[in-house]
Design an enzyme around this catalytic site. Structure first.
Site, PDB file in Angstrom:
ATOM      1  N   LYS A   1       0.810  -1.213   0.000  1.00  0.00           N
ATOM      2  CA  LYS A   1       0.000   0.000   0.000  1.00  0.00           C
ATOM      3  C   LYS A   1       0.852   1.275   0.000  1.00  0.00           C
ATOM      4  O   LYS A   1       0.393   2.328  -0.433  1.00  0.00           O
ATOM      5  CB  LYS A   1      -0.952  -0.003   1.187  1.00  0.00           C
TER       6      LYS A   1
HETATM    7  C1  LIG Z   1      -4.303  -4.498   1.523  1.00  0.00           C
HETATM    8  C2  LIG Z   1      -3.529  -5.744   1.431  1.00  0.00           C
HETATM    9  C3  LIG Z   1      -3.881  -6.792   0.545  1.00  0.00           C
HETATM   10  C4  LIG Z   1      -5.151  -6.761  -0.295  1.00  0.00           C
HETATM   11  O1  LIG Z   1      -5.204  -5.717  -1.201  1.00  0.00           O
HETATM   12  P1  LIG Z   1      -6.458  -5.549  -2.164  1.00  0.00           P
HETATM   13  O2  LIG Z   1      -6.819  -4.107  -2.123  1.00  0.00           O
HETATM   14  O3  LIG Z   1      -7.522  -6.380  -1.637  1.00  0.00           O
HETATM   15  O4  LIG Z   1      -6.011  -5.942  -3.497  1.00  0.00           O
HETATM   16  C5  LIG Z   1      -3.088  -7.907   0.480  1.00  0.00           C
HETATM   17  N1  LIG Z   1      -1.975  -8.027   1.248  1.00  0.00           N
HETATM   18  C6  LIG Z   1      -1.604  -7.059   2.108  1.00  0.00           C
HETATM   19  C7  LIG Z   1      -0.391  -7.273   2.937  1.00  0.00           C
HETATM   20  C8  LIG Z   1      -2.353  -5.882   2.232  1.00  0.00           C
HETATM   21  O5  LIG Z   1      -1.975  -4.916   3.087  1.00  0.00           O
END
Ligand SMILES: *Cc1c(COP(=O)(O)O)cnc(C)c1O
Length: 471
Positions: free
Chosen positions: A113
């Site tokens: 993110k």
């Molecule tokens: C947010 C997150 C995801 C999932 O992301 P999506 O928005 O559902 O594609 C997967 N792994 C981690 C470590 C995350 O922080």
């Protein structure tokens, strides 16, 4: 380029108009009116670019109302080796011939993110400066999103962050990450309740139109278009790094719950990137796996949403899926609105018997798979034994599906979504030892922490925000 709503009820707006907003006024998600098309010759030329240069090429095609020189400055500020610990920003490793791991988790909070949030922090500050405005971001987090938002927005002019988290329910690492930030514009509120309680408070604040307007309340949730655009870049980058020649297919496996990350892969493919298949990997919360296998989209209630060892994918509805379905049904806003009305009234819809179902796989390249806790543990062990790498539980969901779905002669890229250091307990369960941690975070839990514990009451949270802003 202009932006419209998936539900057809928004007059076209520019990138900077929609950047700070959440949902479109008609309840839909904002999408560009067309996708810029990248021809093979241009794609070939892009192989020589650095990450920031490539990000400039892509972001500037979507942010057409920001002068190019400014976009350049903002992406250069966001994507530095200092912030991402690596000159390549998103390096790749080849685990074995044809099987690659795309490292997206070397940013300040050790999860993918950061890649979107770091750019969003730059873009928010820029747009707010230009307009002489301020924004007060109120969010709820169970871990990853809140910390990525705080690290991106810390010290930014015109931005305050009020992040609600469930008191005593985050891991010590996650808590220390957020609560040790010293910046005056970051406020951590530890609510005596669950994550759902935190989300309900955020909803209540947003439903108070007067408060929302007076205190300029905003959000940085996963439906934010700026976040999606930023993620498109690394699909191009990975393709250029592993494709044997421009035009050859490359498959991607993406651990997902909310369809945020893989939505960017879909957009890259729509722009002409020769992605072969886009494979969604879910955990036991398999809303997306069910959809891509059967055409049935069925949101789950909170009682049916399992707490798993890949917790950042424990979601019951996939907000960003609406952007894909909009393209799937030939961008018919009225039909899209009807489908999501069906979600509201009956909890889902079924495309299984429609002509769209075959297109999801055939034309749009989607496939899916899922994992259980036992699969994650086995995959973390196997990855360690076979390739000498330690992967986090979310990435393990991806690697498990990658091994099941890889094709002869087609490079397969699994997206790594977090570093194992963030999910210590599961790594200890799988490997019997604690995962490595970046050196600069060695003392994280010892740093002084700052947070305000608060009863589960929206009125108290509002009073806190008011007091902080009226000061
Ligand atoms: C947010 C997150 C995801 C999932 O992301 P999506 O928005 O559902 O594609 C997967 N792994 C981690 C470590 C995350 O922080």
């Amino acid at each position: 380029m202009n932006y419209i709503s998936t539900r057809g009820g928004m007059a076209p707006q520019t990138f900077t108009d929609i950047l700070l907003g959440g949902l479109a006024p008609d309840g839909g998600l904002v999408v560009p009116d067309t996708y810029p098309r990248i021809e093979p010759a241009l794609l070939e030329a892009w192989s020589a670019l650095s990450y920031a240069e490539l990000a400039f090429e892509i972001v500037s095609r979507f942010a057409t109302d920001i002068p190019a020189a400014d976009v350049k400055r903002l992406v250069e500020a966001a994507y530095t080796p200092e912030a991402f610990g690596h000159a390549d920003i998103t390096p790749l490793t080849e685990l074995e011939p044809g099987l690659h791991l795309l490292h997206l988790s070397n940013g300040p909070t050790l999860a993918f993110k950061d890649i979107a949030m770091q750019l969003l922090g730059q873009l928010f500050e820029y747009v707010l400066d230009q307009r002489g405005e301020t924004i007060n971001i109120v969010g709820a987090t169970s871990g990853d999103t809140g910390s990525a938002a705080e690290y991106a927005m810390r010290g930014k002019r015109g931005v305050n962050v009020f992040m609600l988290s469930p008191h005593g329910r985050m891991s010590p690492f996650q808590r220390a990450q957020m609560f040790s930030l010293p910046d005056a514009n970051i406020h951590n509120l530890a609510v005596e309740g669950t994550f759902d309680d935190c989300q309900d408070i955020v909803k209540a604040i947003n439903n108070d139109a007067g408060f929302k307007a007076k205190y300029k309340i905003g959000a940085v949730n996963s439906i934010n278009w700026g976040r999606v655009v930023a993620q498109v870049v690394y699909y191009f980058r990975a393709y250029l790094a592993v494709a044997p020649r421009i035009g050859a297919p490359v498959d991607f496996v993406v651990p997902s719950g909310n369809f945020g990350n893989i939505c960017a892969g879909h957009i890259a493919r729509q722009m002409g990137l020769p992605v072969g298949r886009l494979i969604v990997a879910t955990n036991e919360n398999d809303v997306l796996d069910e959809f891509f296998r059967t055409g049935l989209y069925r949101v789950r209630g909170s009682a049916d949403t399992h707490a798993t060892s890949s917790p950042s994918m424990d979601i019951s509805k996939a907000s960003n899926l609406e952007r894909f379905v909009f393209d799937l049904i030939d961008r018919d806003g009225a039909e899209l609105a009807r489908l999501w009305q069906e979600v509201d009234s009956t909890g889902g819809f079924d495309l299984g018997k429609t002509r769209y179902f075959a297109r999801m796989v055939g034309e749009f390249g989607f496939a899916s798979g899922k994992s259980t806790h036992a699969d994650r543990i086995a995959t973390i062990r196997a990855a360690h034994a076979r390739w000498g790498v330690v992967i986090d539980p979310h990435t393990a969901d991806g690697v498990k599906v990658a091994l099941e779905t890889r094709r002869d002669g087609v490079p397969m890229v699994t997206l790594e979504t977090a570093l194992p250091a963030k999910f210590e307990a599961t790594i200890v369960e799988a490997l019997g030892s604690t995962p490595p941690r970046p050196a600069e975070l060695a003392d994280l839990e010892q740093r002084p922490q700052r947070s305000t514990v608060m009863a589960n009451d929206a009125a108290l949270v509002k009073a806190f925000i008011q007091q902080a802003l009226d000061r």
